[in-house]
Enzyme design. Structure first.
Site, short mmCIF file in Angstrom:
data_model
loop_
_atom_site.label_atom_id
_atom_site.label_comp_id
_atom_site.label_asym_id
_atom_site.label_seq_id
_atom_site.Cartn_x
_atom_site.Cartn_y
_atom_site.Cartn_z
CD GLU A 158 2.12 -3.33 2.79
OE1 GLU A 158 2.41 -2.67 1.82
OE2 GLU A 158 0.93 -3.30 3.23
CD GLU A 272 -2.43 -2.97 8.35
OE1 GLU A 272 -2.66 -2.85 7.20
OE2 GLU A 272 -1.11 -2.45 8.60
CB SER A 636 -47.45 -22.05 14.26
OG SER A 636 -46.90 -20.97 13.88
C1 XIL Z 1 -4.01 2.42 4.39
C2 XIL Z 1 -5.16 3.45 4.93
O1 XIL Z 1 -5.93 2.66 5.26
C3 XIL Z 1 -5.65 4.36 3.75
O2 XIL Z 1 -6.10 5.29 4.09
C4 XIL Z 1 -4.16 4.75 2.93
O3 XIL Z 1 -4.79 5.51 1.71
C5 XIL Z 1 -3.34 3.56 2.49
O4 XIL Z 1 -3.27 2.72 3.46
N1 XIL Z 1 -1.53 -2.01 4.64
C6 XIL Z 1 -1.17 -1.09 5.75
C7 XIL Z 1 -1.79 0.15 6.07
O5 XIL Z 1 -0.21 -1.34 6.85
O6 XIL Z 1 -1.09 1.19 6.39
C8 XIL Z 1 -2.76 0.60 4.80
O7 XIL Z 1 -3.59 1.66 5.36
C9 XIL Z 1 -3.55 -0.73 4.34
C10 XIL Z 1 -2.64 -1.89 3.89
#
Ligand code: XIL
Length: 733
Positions: A158, A272, A636
């Site tokens: 990010e 994700e 039916s």
């Molecule tokens: C999130 C986790 O799922 C949560 O439990 C935590 O509180 C915050 O981070 N992008 C990412 C992940 O790359 O690491 C993030 O994960 C969600 C957004």
């Protein structure tokens, strides 16, 4: 009675769109279904790898894993010289023991980072050289520890800005203005990748980000990766986080992003994936956790569709996509909260319908070529016949192509979602998508079965009819209806070369209910004509078929969507059946609620039909009045009524017909001489074996049974049109 309840339940079950999956072998998980495409991964927490049922689920479904939080800098390296390996080790060990590959997540991120790296002991900012040294030590230590099991790393997470303001003379900053960027500019990105590559030259190194399909952000990511690669930075892959929602991104934006990224890298991972059931999107750590309430069916349908669409795109890009990872194991684990319902497993770790949609995808559907020869919906050879089985005047949609696909179109610029209940193999309908002019369009995923189909639209949760078509009574309401041309459609078409009978409305008094009730009566073309000459001239009298509709239908269903009159006209013209009258009345079925079906006896209807309507018809029409001139049949639930009433009143009807409406057992028939025909039928997509078996058993008992299976049709009107065609010639012999 038990048998009765069972039959009715079976009937009603068959009537509702049953969810049948093209079943993948039992015991096969997502990883197996996608073995020729990409790995299927899951982000896990410590509970997931220490609770036996959850461990089993992970092993069954997935062949790649990511630690949701436990390998992040803040988790393993919270302070200088402090290392916490507990969580990360337990996940790595589970992966080792299970033979599941591990994605490393993540080494350098503005969030959940080892922020101490930016400060000296007194809390003052450090120089970037100090930061780099710390970052290098961090990366080397973590990468080395898990080298044997981690096959790739999200090295930088990010680093690109979500929105950039640019105007003439001002180029906005494409980077996120994080501590990292403020200290080092974009050099920290290059450094992080170099350190990771030094530590494990075999690991695949990824840049990972969210909103990665947004064209603006996509181009910023693309430009950054390209710039880095040109400078020799070892970036091997791009991680598309895939935090999506039910409204977007569009197929095109996802497709375009993958295509664009694949110009730069050989490896794309969806890292994700989750699909929210609201309008929020992306990886920001601020989101609503939703309200605790069951998900509205239309939102569920939108989510199913979005998952289905994006997996189709992923499959299409299997050359470059090597792994698709769900962000969390179940809705209960989701970082978005259980009320966002974002995953294929529910809060009890049970697969949701979308799981089956994803697992049991059909490669033939992915590769299907839909012919662009769509024509406005119309089955009838004579346009503007007034029979309503064509589009409304001037309406071009819906359209059907030569393969049986249906294309829908609706103008609704401000709507958020439009779903057509027809399509997706009975699994939630066809979701339309809006073009830039605010026009919603979509094509069914599969060709539809030939024949008539009810459907409706759901616009932002409101159920309405399609303004393009006519309405037909079904599902206890006037539903939109349309036709897929059938190869044998000639038998129910309106033909010019055939004399036509009449369908007319009758209003008859019903003392038992205190109402005036309606029946529709088909009289054959020769009805009322005198035969013979002079004093010998007399009007012919006809036998009568009492023909019942199904549960959610009414007295209009058989002659409109059922085409009963046209079928008779055509059969009579071809000399295939002797002319007879058909009486169609309301079977009082609409009020029968699912919970109350055990109480349904058809007693009230029996009184209306046998004691009120039959005498009325016999005194107002030219009928033959004996039981051998009277038949009762129904489709039916109308078949269910037929069975009950014919057995209770054997003196009234001499011919019985159950069309997708159950079967008689030999012991139901008290006297073999009470009946001259037991006609039983259904579609080949229903339970044809039940019909075959029952027909055999009845015949073996010396009863006059005939079974018929309509090829390629389900619990729908083409089955019943064909059944009437088959049954009519056998009546009144
Ligand atoms: C999130 C986790 O799922 C949560 O439990 C935590 O509180 C915050 O981070 N992008 C990412 C992940 O790359 O690491 C993030 O994960 C969600 C957004």
């Amino acid at each position: 009675m038990k048998q009765t309840i069972k039959t009715l339940l079976t009937l009603l079950l068959a009537m509702t769109a049953t969810e049948t999956w093209a079943n993948a072998p039992v015991g096969e998980g997502l990883k197996d279904a996608y073995k020729d495409y990409f790995m299927v991964g899951v982000a896990v927490n410590k509970r997931n790898v220490s609770t036996p049922e959850q461990m089993a689920l992970v092993r069954q479904e997935f062949n790649s894993m990511t630690a949701e939080n436990d390998m992040k800098p803040v988790s393993v390296h919270p302070a200088e010289g402090v290392w916490n390996w507990g969580g990360a080790d337990s996940i790595a060990n589970f992966a080792r023991q299970s033979g599941i590959k591990l994605r490393g997540h993540c080494l350098c991120w503005h969030s959940q980072f080892s922020d101490w790296m930016f400060k000296d002991k007194k809390g003052r900012p450090v120089k970037k050289e100090v930061f780099y040294q710390r970052l290098r030590e961090h990366i080397h230590t973590v990468v080395n520890r898990y080298k044997d099991v981690v096959y790739c790393w999200d090295v930088v997470n990010e680093a690109i800005a979500d929105n950039v303001m640019s105007w003439p003379g001002h180029e906005g900053n494409p980077y996120r203005e994080s501590q990292h960027w403020k200290l080092c500019g974009d050099e920290f990105i290059a450094k992080a990748f170099e350190y990771a590559h030094e530590a494990d030259p075999n690991a695949l190194l990824f840049y990972n980000d969210y909103n990665e399909c947004d064209p603006g952000k996509r181009d910023r990511i693309y430009n950054m990766v390209k710039k880095m690669q040109q400078a020799g930075v070892p970036i091997h892959g791009i991680g598309m986080q895939g935090h999506y929602n039910i409204y977007g991104p569009s197929e095109k934006d996802i497709d375009d992003a993958i295509t664009k990224y694949s110009e730069l890298v050989k490896h794309i991972h969806v890292t994700e994936l989750d699909i929210r059931t609201n309008t929020e999107m992306g990886g920001q750590l601020r989101f609503s956790r939703g309200e605790a309430r069951p998900l509205a069916p239309y939102l569920q349908a939108l989510q199913n569709d979005q998952y289905n669409r994006i997996f189709r795109i992923f499959r299409k890009h299997r050359d470059v996509i090597d792994c698709v990872t769900f962000w969390n194991l179940s809705d209960r684990d989701s970082w978005l909260g259980v009320n966002n319902h974002p995953l294929p497993f529910d809060e009890n770790y049970k697969p949701k319908p979308v799981y089956h949609i994803l697992r049991n995808f059909n490669p033939a559907v992915d590769n299907a070529v839909v012919k662009d020869d769509f024509k406005p919906n119309r089955w009838n050879a004579t346009p503007h016949s007034g029979l309503w089985s064509e589009n409304q005047p001037g309406q071009e949609y819906p359209q059907v192509n030569s393969q049986g696909y249906v294309r829908f179109r609706l103008n609704a610029p401000d709507a958020k979602s439009v779903i057509v209940s027809l399509g997706l193999g009975g699994r939630g309908g066809t979701v339309l998508r809006k073009d830039k002019d605010g026009v919603w369009t979509g094509v069914t995923e599969h060709p539809e079965d030939p024949g008539f189909h009810y459907y409706h639209l759901t616009i932002d949760g409101a159920v309405v009819n399609d303004p393009g078509t006519h309405n037909f009574f079904g599902s206890c309401r006037w539903e939109s209806g349309m036709e897929i041309p059938a190869p044998d459609e000639a038998f129910y078409q309106l033909r010019q070369d055939v004399p036509h009978g009449n369908v007319s409305q009758v209003l008859f008094p019903s003392k038992s209910t205190g109402e005036v009730k309606t029946a529709w009566v088909y009289t054959p073309p020769t009805y009322g004509q005198a035969t013979g000459k002079g004093a010998k001239a007399k009007q012919e009298r006809f036998p009568v078929l009492y023909l019942q509709h199904g549960w959610g239908e009414n007295e209009t269903s058989w002659f409109r969507q059922g085409c009963a009159g046209l079928i008779m006209d055509n059969l009579i013209a071809e000399g295939k059946t002797k002319p007879f009258i058909i009486v169609m009345t309301y079977g009082m079925t609409n009020d029968v609620k699912f919970g109350k079906i055990g109480e349904f006896t058809a007693k009230e209807f029996e009184t209306v039909l046998v004691d009120e309507l039959v005498p009325y018809i016999d005194s107002h029409f030219l009928t033959k009045k004996d039981k051998w001139s009277r038949a009762m049949a129904g489709l039916s639930m109308g078949g269910f009524e037929t069975k009950l009433i014919t057995l209770r009143r054997p003196e009234v009807f001499g011919y019985y017909g159950l069309l997708s409406g159950g079967q008689y057992a030999p012991e139901d028939i008290k006297d073999a001489k009470q009946v001259r025909l037991i006609f039983q039928s259904c579609g080949s997509k229903e339970r044809p074996d039940a019909i075959r078996k029952s027909t055999e058993a009845l015949k073996a008992a010396g009863l006059p049974a005939v079974g018929y299976i309509s090829e390629g049709t389900a619990h729908e009107f083409l089955t019943w049109r064909r059944s009437l065609r088959e049954m009519a010639p056998l009546l009144f012999k």
